[in-house]
Design an enzyme around this catalytic site. Structure first.
Site, PDB file in Angstrom:
ATOM      1  N   ARG A 142       0.856  -1.185   0.000  1.00  0.00           N
ATOM      2  CA  ARG A 142       0.000   0.000   0.000  1.00  0.00           C
ATOM      3  C   ARG A 142       0.889   1.231   0.000  1.00  0.00           C
ATOM      4  NH1 ARG A 142      -2.785  -1.079   5.175  1.00  0.00           N
ATOM      5  NH2 ARG A 142      -1.485  -2.920   5.153  1.00  0.00           N
ATOM      6  N   ARG A 185      -3.809  10.087  -1.087  1.00  0.00           N
ATOM      7  CA  ARG A 185      -5.000  10.777  -0.590  1.00  0.00           C
ATOM      8  C   ARG A 185      -5.546  11.711  -1.629  1.00  0.00           C
ATOM      9  NH1 ARG A 185      -2.646  12.902   4.622  1.00  0.00           N
ATOM     10  NH2 ARG A 185      -2.554  10.905   5.673  1.00  0.00           N
ATOM     11  N   ARG A 188      19.199  -3.504   7.460  1.00  0.00           N
ATOM     12  CA  ARG A 188      19.718  -2.330   6.766  1.00  0.00           C
ATOM     13  C   ARG A 188      20.257  -1.396   7.833  1.00  0.00           C
ATOM     14  NH1 ARG A 188      21.301  -1.903   2.052  1.00  0.00           N
ATOM     15  NH2 ARG A 188      20.548   0.215   1.663  1.00  0.00           N
ATOM     16  N   ARG A 223      17.320  11.577   3.177  1.00  0.00           N
ATOM     17  CA  ARG A 223      16.600  12.735   3.705  1.00  0.00           C
ATOM     18  C   ARG A 223      17.515  13.607   4.546  1.00  0.00           C
ATOM     19  NH1 ARG A 223      12.320  10.161   8.068  1.00  0.00           N
ATOM     20  NH2 ARG A 223      13.847   9.040   9.311  1.00  0.00           N
ATOM     21  N   GLU A 282      20.818  11.549   6.153  1.00  0.00           N
ATOM     22  CA  GLU A 282      20.660  10.118   6.461  1.00  0.00           C
ATOM     23  C   GLU A 282      21.027   9.286   5.230  1.00  0.00           C
ATOM     24  OE1 GLU A 282      17.135   9.721   9.069  1.00  0.00           O
ATOM     25  OE2 GLU A 282      16.708   7.982   7.822  1.00  0.00           O
ATOM     26  N   TYR A 335      10.277  -4.516  12.586  1.00  0.00           N
ATOM     27  CA  TYR A 335      10.239  -3.068  12.760  1.00  0.00           C
ATOM     28  C   TYR A 335       8.991  -2.700  13.558  1.00  0.00           C
ATOM     29  CZ  TYR A 335       9.855   1.865  12.227  1.00  0.00           C
ATOM     30  OH  TYR A 335       9.728   3.194  12.523  1.00  0.00           O
ATOM     31  N   ASP A 369       7.043   0.684  15.340  1.00  0.00           N
ATOM     32  CA  ASP A 369       6.994   2.083  15.749  1.00  0.00           C
ATOM     33  C   ASP A 369       6.956   2.115  17.269  1.00  0.00           C
ATOM     34  OD1 ASP A 369       7.155   3.665  13.464  1.00  0.00           O
ATOM     35  OD2 ASP A 369       5.038   3.373  12.965  1.00  0.00           O
TER      36      ASP A 369
HETATM   37  P1  FAD Z   1      16.241  -0.152  20.801  1.00  0.00           P
HETATM   38  O1  FAD Z   1      15.839   1.278  20.953  1.00  0.00           O
HETATM   39  O2  FAD Z   1      17.168  -0.475  19.707  1.00  0.00           O
HETATM   40  O3  FAD Z   1      16.874  -0.622  22.191  1.00  0.00           O
HETATM   41  C1  FAD Z   1      17.652  -1.798  22.316  1.00  0.00           C
HETATM   42  C2  FAD Z   1      18.797  -1.487  23.251  1.00  0.00           C
HETATM   43  O4  FAD Z   1      19.483  -2.692  23.517  1.00  0.00           O
HETATM   44  C3  FAD Z   1      19.813  -0.536  22.650  1.00  0.00           C
HETATM   45  O5  FAD Z   1      20.002   0.584  23.511  1.00  0.00           O
HETATM   46  C4  FAD Z   1      21.077  -1.376  22.553  1.00  0.00           C
HETATM   47  O6  FAD Z   1      22.267  -0.631  22.804  1.00  0.00           O
HETATM   48  C5  FAD Z   1      20.855  -2.411  23.616  1.00  0.00           C
HETATM   49  N1  FAD Z   1      21.599  -3.658  23.380  1.00  0.00           N
HETATM   50  C6  FAD Z   1      21.592  -4.407  22.250  1.00  0.00           C
HETATM   51  N2  FAD Z   1      22.439  -5.452  22.406  1.00  0.00           N
HETATM   52  C7  FAD Z   1      22.986  -5.348  23.634  1.00  0.00           C
HETATM   53  C8  FAD Z   1      23.940  -6.107  24.346  1.00  0.00           C
HETATM   54  N3  FAD Z   1      24.550  -7.193  23.813  1.00  0.00           N
HETATM   55  N4  FAD Z   1      24.275  -5.733  25.605  1.00  0.00           N
HETATM   56  C9  FAD Z   1      23.737  -4.626  26.170  1.00  0.00           C
HETATM   57  N5  FAD Z   1      22.818  -3.852  25.523  1.00  0.00           N
HETATM   58  C10 FAD Z   1      22.466  -4.207  24.276  1.00  0.00           C
HETATM   59  N6  FAD Z   1       9.138   4.937  15.643  1.00  0.00           N
HETATM   60  C11 FAD Z   1       8.091   5.803  15.666  1.00  0.00           C
HETATM   61  O7  FAD Z   1       7.077   5.536  16.319  1.00  0.00           O
HETATM   62  N7  FAD Z   1       8.159   6.989  14.985  1.00  0.00           N
HETATM   63  C12 FAD Z   1       9.250   7.363  14.257  1.00  0.00           C
HETATM   64  O8  FAD Z   1       9.264   8.446  13.654  1.00  0.00           O
HETATM   65  C13 FAD Z   1      10.356   6.464  14.202  1.00  0.00           C
HETATM   66  N8  FAD Z   1      11.436   6.768  13.483  1.00  0.00           N
HETATM   67  C14 FAD Z   1      12.477   5.887  13.427  1.00  0.00           C
HETATM   68  C15 FAD Z   1      13.622   6.231  12.687  1.00  0.00           C
HETATM   69  C16 FAD Z   1      14.678   5.361  12.596  1.00  0.00           C
HETATM   70  C17 FAD Z   1      15.880   5.733  11.781  1.00  0.00           C
HETATM   71  C18 FAD Z   1      14.614   4.099  13.260  1.00  0.00           C
HETATM   72  C19 FAD Z   1      15.751   3.126  13.146  1.00  0.00           C
HETATM   73  C20 FAD Z   1      13.506   3.757  14.018  1.00  0.00           C
HETATM   74  C21 FAD Z   1      12.435   4.651  14.117  1.00  0.00           C
HETATM   75  N9  FAD Z   1      11.311   4.366  14.910  1.00  0.00           N
HETATM   76  C22 FAD Z   1      10.251   5.240  14.933  1.00  0.00           C
HETATM   77  C23 FAD Z   1      11.233   3.120  15.691  1.00  0.00           C
HETATM   78  C24 FAD Z   1      11.780   3.256  17.134  1.00  0.00           C
HETATM   79  O9  FAD Z   1      13.119   3.621  17.092  1.00  0.00           O
HETATM   80  C25 FAD Z   1      11.580   1.910  17.842  1.00  0.00           C
HETATM   81  O10 FAD Z   1      10.219   1.639  17.996  1.00  0.00           O
HETATM   82  C26 FAD Z   1      12.219   1.798  19.240  1.00  0.00           C
HETATM   83  O11 FAD Z   1      13.445   2.436  19.348  1.00  0.00           O
HETATM   84  C27 FAD Z   1      12.375   0.333  19.576  1.00  0.00           C
HETATM   85  O12 FAD Z   1      12.799   0.173  20.903  1.00  0.00           O
HETATM   86  P2  FAD Z   1      13.555  -1.162  21.344  1.00  0.00           P
HETATM   87  O13 FAD Z   1      13.699  -1.085  22.826  1.00  0.00           O
HETATM   88  O14 FAD Z   1      12.898  -2.342  20.759  1.00  0.00           O
HETATM   89  O15 FAD Z   1      14.979  -1.087  20.616  1.00  0.00           O
END
Ligand code: FAD
Length: 369
Positions: free
Chosen positions: A170, A174, A249, A280, A300, A348, A350
């Site tokens: 999709r 709009r 990626r 961007r 980026e 992935y 959000d």
């Molecule tokens: P993470 O934030 O990655 O946390 C995992 C943590 O585990 C990290 O701090 C890492 O250092 C730690 N870790 C990993 N391995 C180890 C290890 N071996 N030992 C100790 N620590 C470790 N979401 C939105 O809703 N809106 C947005 O506009 C948006 N934009 C985004 C843009 C980008 C470029 C990206 C990549 C993501 C975006 N997201 C967005 C998604 C958002 O970042 C995620 O939903 C969120 O960060 C996920 O949280 P998490 O805890 O799963 O992962």
């Protein structure tokens, strides 16, 4: 003995830790980085909240999640209305009547639909076999050529004719003059940044936070020390890549502080040409309507991922999903471990979805109502 060790102080790990501490459990949170908040980390530079791991805009239609996150910060009225720059031609996103008017001079939704239908006709009703055909079947050739093709190829590092159609099943199209990218009921940016949200979650007498600690360098000790491990790192790394390596990626960020107050007039500008290798440019101050004398911009660049680099986006094609499925089965075999978050679940998410998943996990694990 600790009840839980949470590996990763990102959003998933922090929500889980907060809920476990509230339920009376002793929790240790470790992160290999030198800060909490994972990829939603922001910090202040020149009075501007800087999104270190890419632009983050909170949006959700889930009222419970919106209320949950609002206990930790006040959100502003930011509405995501990105702009596309194609060789200095400026278009509104998502594709809407403003985009169609600029491209073709059409005024009414009917005229726009006729134009798209004319351009789709080159497929002769064939089912799309690749991303290029899929895009043309959805929005016609002009939008594909100017706004989709190069951007997607930069993102994936492959030609659109080699990419599967499902990637863009999709597209947000709009037939109204509405530049609001998201359809969600709630959206905004936390005033003062995202890091405070996680800091407040972790600021609890039952939570101990240890930064600069890599799970794999202290595995035995950490495992012996806690009843359970909540692991939010890469699931394939947890199992020492025994079944193979999952693909991601990655991104490279290039940041500059400029001595001007306004560089591009919008927080997010997508570059949809092939000449600029970045996808961007983010101008951070516009997320909070900043009026500081300087500005910070970040370009980026999408990249292939290799071990040792930041794994930003899982590549959820059949091959990788199948491999993840096998790791997930291995994970189920030992009830000491709970896998969560975008790396632990190879998906992935959000921010609202990751909070939802963490709360779901906490409810089951902590037997909350
Ligand atoms: P993470 O934030 O990655 O946390 C995992 C943590 O585990 C990290 O701090 C890492 O250092 C730690 N870790 C990993 N391995 C180890 C290890 N071996 N030992 C100790 N620590 C470790 N979401 C939105 O809703 N809106 C947005 O506009 C948006 N934009 C985004 C843009 C980008 C470029 C990206 C990549 C993501 C975006 N997201 C967005 C998604 C958002 O970042 C995620 O939903 C969120 O960060 C996920 O949280 P998490 O805890 O799963 O992962």
């Amino acid at each position: 003995m600790l009840k839980y060790t949470v590996v990763g102080a990102g959003l998933f790990g922090s929500v889980f830790a907060f809920e476990a501490a509230k339920a009376g459990h002793q929790v240790r949170v470790i992160d290999k980085r030198n800060h909490v908040a994972g990829n939603i980390y922001t910090k202040q530079i020149e009075g501007i909240q800087f999104h270190q791991y890419g632009a983050h805009i909170f949006h959700t239609s889930n009222e419970e999640i919106w209320d949950y996150v609002n206990q930790f910060a006040e959100f502003n009225r930011y509405t995501n209305s990105p702009i596309a720059n194609y060789r200095d031609e400026i278009y509104n996103l998502p594709f809407n009547m403003n985009t169609f008017n600029k491209l073709w001079g059409v005024i009414s939704p009917l005229e726009a639909k006729v134009k798209i239908d004319e351009q789709r006709a080159i497929l002769n009703g064939r089912s799309p076999e690749n991303l290029e055909e899929q895009a043309i079947s959805l929005v016609g050739t002009d939008i594909y050529e100017k706004l989709i093709k190069n951007y997607t190829e930069k993102q994936w590092g492959r030609s659109c004719t080699e990419l599967p159609p499902f990637i863009i099943k999709r597209l947000p199209v709009r037939f109204t003059y509405d530049n609001n990218y998201f359809n969600d009921k709630y959206q905004g940016i936390p005033i003062g940044g995202y890091t405070q949200i996680v800091e407040k979650m972790l600021d609890h007498s039952k939570i101990e936070v240890n930064l600069n600690v890599d799970f794999f360098e202290n595995r035995k000790e950490l495992e012996d020390d806690a009843d359970k491990i909540v692991y939010t790192g890469m699931i394939d790394q947890f199992f020492d890549y025994t079944l193979g390596t999952l693909e991601y990626r990655s991104l490279k960020f290039e940041t500059e502080i400029l001595d001007i107050d306004n560089f591009q007039g919008n927080a997010v500008v997508n570059y949809t040409d092939s000449e600029n290798k970045f996808t961007r440019i983010i101008e951070h101050k516009h997320f909070e309507f900043g009026t500081q004398p300087k500005t910070i911009i970040t370009k980026e660049y999408p990249e292939d991922w290799e071990k040792g680099e930041e794994p930003y986006y899982p590549v959820n094609d059949m091959k990788n999903n199948d491999l993840y499925g096998q790791y997930k089965n291995m994970a189920k075999e030992n009830s000491k471990y709970i896998f969560g978050g975008r790396l632990g679940m190879y998906k992935y998410f959000d921010m609202d979805k990751v909070i939802f998943e963490a709360l779901k996990t906490a409810k089951v694990e902590l037997r909350l109502k």
